[in-house]
Write a protein that holds these residues in place. Structure first.
Motif, PDB file in Angstrom:
ATOM      1  N   SER A  69      38.543  68.510  24.984  1.00  9.82           N
ATOM      2  CA  SER A  69      38.149  67.035  24.807  1.00  9.82           C
ATOM      3  C   SER A  69      36.977  66.495  25.519  1.00  9.82           C
ATOM      4  O   SER A  69      36.258  65.589  25.029  1.00  9.82           O
ATOM      5  N   ILE A  70      36.848  67.174  26.776  1.00  6.14           N
ATOM      6  CA  ILE A  70      35.600  66.928  27.605  1.00  6.14           C
ATOM      7  C   ILE A  70      34.098  66.691  26.691  1.00  6.14           C
ATOM      8  O   ILE A  70      33.584  65.896  26.985  1.00  6.14           O
ATOM      9  N   GLU A  71      33.868  67.724  25.859  1.00 10.78           N
ATOM     10  CA  GLU A  71      32.731  67.711  25.193  1.00 10.78           C
ATOM     11  C   GLU A  71      32.418  66.400  24.110  1.00 10.78           C
ATOM     12  O   GLU A  71      31.641  65.897  24.153  1.00 10.78           O
ATOM     13  N   ARG A  72      33.727  65.992  23.540  1.00 17.70           N
ATOM     14  CA  ARG A  72      33.736  64.961  22.808  1.00 17.70           C
ATOM     15  C   ARG A  72      33.398  63.582  23.674  1.00 17.70           C
ATOM     16  O   ARG A  72      32.854  62.653  23.236  1.00 17.70           O
ATOM     17  N   ILE A  73      34.185  63.443  24.841  1.00 17.22           N
ATOM     18  CA  ILE A  73      33.817  62.379  25.611  1.00 17.22           C
ATOM     19  C   ILE A  73      32.639  62.252  26.295  1.00 17.22           C
ATOM     20  O   ILE A  73      32.198  61.146  26.471  1.00 17.22           O
ATOM     21  N   GLY A  81      30.079  64.955  26.289  1.00 15.85           N
ATOM     22  CA  GLY A  81      29.058  65.514  25.744  1.00 15.85           C
ATOM     23  C   GLY A  81      28.712  67.119  26.560  1.00 15.85           C
ATOM     24  O   GLY A  81      27.802  67.638  26.181  1.00 15.85           O
ATOM     25  N   TYR A  82      29.687  67.414  27.450  1.00 10.37           N
ATOM     26  CA  TYR A  82      29.422  68.627  27.952  1.00 10.37           C
ATOM     27  C   TYR A  82      30.473  69.553  27.642  1.00 10.37           C
ATOM     28  O   TYR A  82      31.473  69.105  27.511  1.00 10.37           O
ATOM     29  N   ARG A  83      29.999  70.839  27.522  1.00  9.50           N
ATOM     30  CA  ARG A  83      31.126  71.875  27.144  1.00  9.50           C
ATOM     31  C   ARG A  83      31.807  72.115  28.331  1.00  9.50           C
ATOM     32  O   ARG A  83      31.530  72.222  29.494  1.00  9.50           O
ATOM     33  N   ALA A  84      33.184  72.395  28.221  1.00 10.51           N
ATOM     34  CA  ALA A  84      34.014  72.848  29.359  1.00 10.51           C
ATOM     35  C   ALA A  84      33.510  73.845  30.235  1.00 10.51           C
ATOM     36  O   ALA A  84      33.513  73.794  31.629  1.00 10.51           O
ATOM     37  N   GLU A  85      33.047  74.854  29.503  1.00  5.49           N
ATOM     38  CA  GLU A  85      32.528  76.028  30.277  1.00  5.49           C
ATOM     39  C   GLU A  85      31.332  75.808  31.203  1.00  5.49           C
ATOM     40  O   GLU A  85      30.965  76.397  32.381  1.00  5.49           O
ATOM     41  N   GLU A  86      30.666  74.652  30.824  1.00  9.03           N
ATOM     42  CA  GLU A  86      29.308  74.263  31.603  1.00  9.03           C
ATOM     43  C   GLU A  86      29.830  73.505  32.959  1.00  9.03           C
ATOM     44  O   GLU A  86      29.193  73.429  33.695  1.00  9.03           O
ATOM     45  N   LEU A  87      31.061  72.883  32.865  1.00  8.33           N
ATOM     46  CA  LEU A  87      31.310  71.943  33.866  1.00  8.33           C
ATOM     47  C   LEU A  87      32.452  72.822  34.890  1.00  8.33           C
ATOM     48  O   LEU A  87      32.280  72.642  36.232  1.00  8.33           O
ATOM     49  N   VAL A  88      33.094  73.876  34.627  1.00 11.01           N
ATOM     50  CA  VAL A  88      33.931  74.706  35.549  1.00 11.01           C
ATOM     51  C   VAL A  88      33.016  75.153  36.729  1.00 11.01           C
ATOM     52  O   VAL A  88      31.827  75.884  36.066  1.00 11.01           O
ATOM     53  N   GLY A  89      33.330  75.031  37.949  1.00 11.65           N
ATOM     54  CA  GLY A  89      32.270  75.483  39.023  1.00 11.65           C
ATOM     55  C   GLY A  89      31.575  74.572  39.362  1.00 11.65           C
ATOM     56  O   GLY A  89      31.264  74.682  40.718  1.00 11.65           O
ATOM     57  N   SER A  90      31.238  73.525  38.679  1.00 16.78           N
ATOM     58  CA  SER A  90      30.332  72.385  39.266  1.00 16.78           C
ATOM     59  C   SER A  90      31.131  71.387  40.225  1.00 16.78           C
ATOM     60  O   SER A  90      32.389  71.336  40.191  1.00 16.78           O
ATOM     61  N   THR A  91      30.326  70.573  40.898  1.00 20.73           N
ATOM     62  CA  THR A  91      31.362  69.591  41.536  1.00 20.73           C
ATOM     63  C   THR A  91      30.817  68.270  41.062  1.00 20.73           C
ATOM     64  O   THR A  91      29.934  67.801  40.222  1.00 20.73           O
TER      65      THR A  91
END
Length: 88
Positions: free
Chosen positions: A72-76, A78-88
């Motif tokens: 749901s993070i992509e809809r809310i 605009g980022y894909r979950a895979e893009e966010l994992v590992g970032s701060t």
């Protein structure tokens, strides 16, 4: 409850463990308990539910590093979950 079951079913079609997780969602949709212990892990059930949630679910560690984000993070945001994992 029916809305969540429907969301779970739609998300499960995209998961690698479709047969097992689909059985969970179908049993929950019918108001039944999940299958007896030993067939499916508790983490499989939690994974299916968090991925099916319409709200964003993000798990971070003590250093604010993203460990998990549901679809749901992509809809809310605009980022894909895979893009966010590992970032701060």
């Amino acid at each position: 409850m029916l809305r969540l079951a429907s969301q779970v079913m739609s998300i499960l079609d995209l998961t690698p463990n479709i047969r097992a997780e689909s059985r969970i969602a179908e049993r929950l949709h019918r108001g039944l308990e999940p299958e007896p212990a030993g067939r499916l892990s508790e983490s499989d059930v939690y994974r299916a539910v968090t991925q099916a949630a319409s709200d964003a679910i993000i798990v971070i560690d003590e250093q604010s590093t993203i460990l998990f984000a549901n679809r749901s993070i992509e809809r809310i945001l605009g980022y894909r979950a895979e893009e966010l994992v590992g970032s701060t």
